[in-house]
Structures are given as structure tokens and as C-alpha cells.
Design a protein around this motif. Structure first.
Motif, short mmCIF file in Angstrom:
data_model
loop_
_atom_site.label_atom_id
_atom_site.label_comp_id
_atom_site.label_asym_id
_atom_site.label_seq_id
_atom_site.Cartn_x
_atom_site.Cartn_y
_atom_site.Cartn_z
N ASP A 1 18.99 20.20 31.86
CA ASP A 1 19.02 19.17 30.84
C ASP A 1 20.39 18.48 30.82
OD1 ASP A 1 17.86 18.04 28.28
OD2 ASP A 1 19.71 18.96 27.54
N ARG B 1 18.62 14.23 35.15
CA ARG B 1 17.64 15.29 35.37
C ARG B 1 17.29 15.46 36.85
NH1 ARG B 1 15.67 17.02 30.58
NH2 ARG B 1 15.79 15.57 28.86
N THR C 1 19.88 13.72 23.99
CA THR C 1 21.06 14.35 24.58
C THR C 1 22.20 14.37 23.59
OG1 THR C 1 20.39 13.70 26.81
CG2 THR C 1 22.72 14.20 26.47
#
Length: 135
Positions: free
Chosen positions: A77, A38, A112
């Protein structure tokens, strides 16, 4: 054929990398190792430093695999970074390491792996730490 490996310097990341290498050797595929984080600065502990990138490149070379390491230069992201890289190279497979998380942990921090599995245009292989695919 290109295999994309989502990689961090963690047991899960090592399992993903080892599995990706095994499959690349078996299928004669190239590897794109994506280190998604990030933060585009080194302050994110998941972001690889120069020595870690060199280690991954050496690991690929010693295995006889053609590949490269991609350090994301944006702060989107991590799942999006992996999906974008896979789309860019026309990946035929994405390999990710996974670990157990509580439902609350997934809710608060997101997942994720879950996002990549749901949104990928190609198959996704998830491996647990210590359980890499073997020849």
C-alpha cells in the motif's frame, strides 16, 4: 533532520514537494521524496519515469536542498511505503498533498493521506494543490 515528501506528478504532489523544499531550506533539513505506487512497473500512472525523477532532482538541486528520490520497489500500500520510508530515515516530518474526496470515494479507494496521518510516528503536514507553504 529529514523531511519525507509523498510525491506523485500531480498538482497535489507538486504542492507537497514545494512545501517540503521550503521547509527544508528554512530548517536546513534533507528531503526524501517518496514516489509510492501500487505497481512496481511503469503501468501505474502515479509511478515516475526517468525524466520525471530527473526533473525532481533538478528542482531539489536548484533550491539548494540535499535530497534523494525513492521509487518504491514493492507493491505494498502506498501509505505503508511512505510510513516505512519515514521510519527508516527517522523522519521528523511527512509532507503530503491532499485533494477533496467524497466519503464514498474514500470508502471505495481508501485514503493514503488519512492512513499516513493516523499511523505516522511524526507530524504530518497536508497541503492542498496550489497552497504550498511559503517562506
Amino acid at each position: 533532520m529529514t523531511i519525507v515528501v509523498g510525491y506523485t506528478n500531480s498538482p497535489e504532489g507538486h504542492a507537497a514537494l514545494d512545501s517540503g523544499i521550503t521547509l527544508a531550506v528554512k530548517d536546513g533539513a534533507d528531503l526524501l521524496v517518496v514516489n509510492a505506487s501500487r505497481d512496481s512497473e511503469r503501468s501505474d500512472p502515479r509511478r515516475l519515469g526517468e525524466a520525471e525523477v530527473a526533473s525532481v532532482r533538478t528542482h531539489l538541486s536548484e533550491a539548494g536542498v540535499t535530497g534523494r528520490v525513492l521509487l518504491s520497489q514493492n507493491e505494498s500500500d502506498p501509505a505503508e511505503q511512505i510510513l516505512d520510508a519515514a521510519a527508516e530515515v527517522g523522519a521528523e516530518l511527512i509532507v503530503l498533498g491532499t485533494r477533496r474526496r467524497t466519503p464514498v470515494g474514500k470508502f471505495l479507494l481508501g485514503s493514503t493521506v488519512q492512513r499516513v496521518v493516523l499511523d505516522a510516528d511524526c507530524p504530518v503536514l497536508c497541503v492542498k494543490a496550489g497552497h504550498a507553504v511559503t517562506g
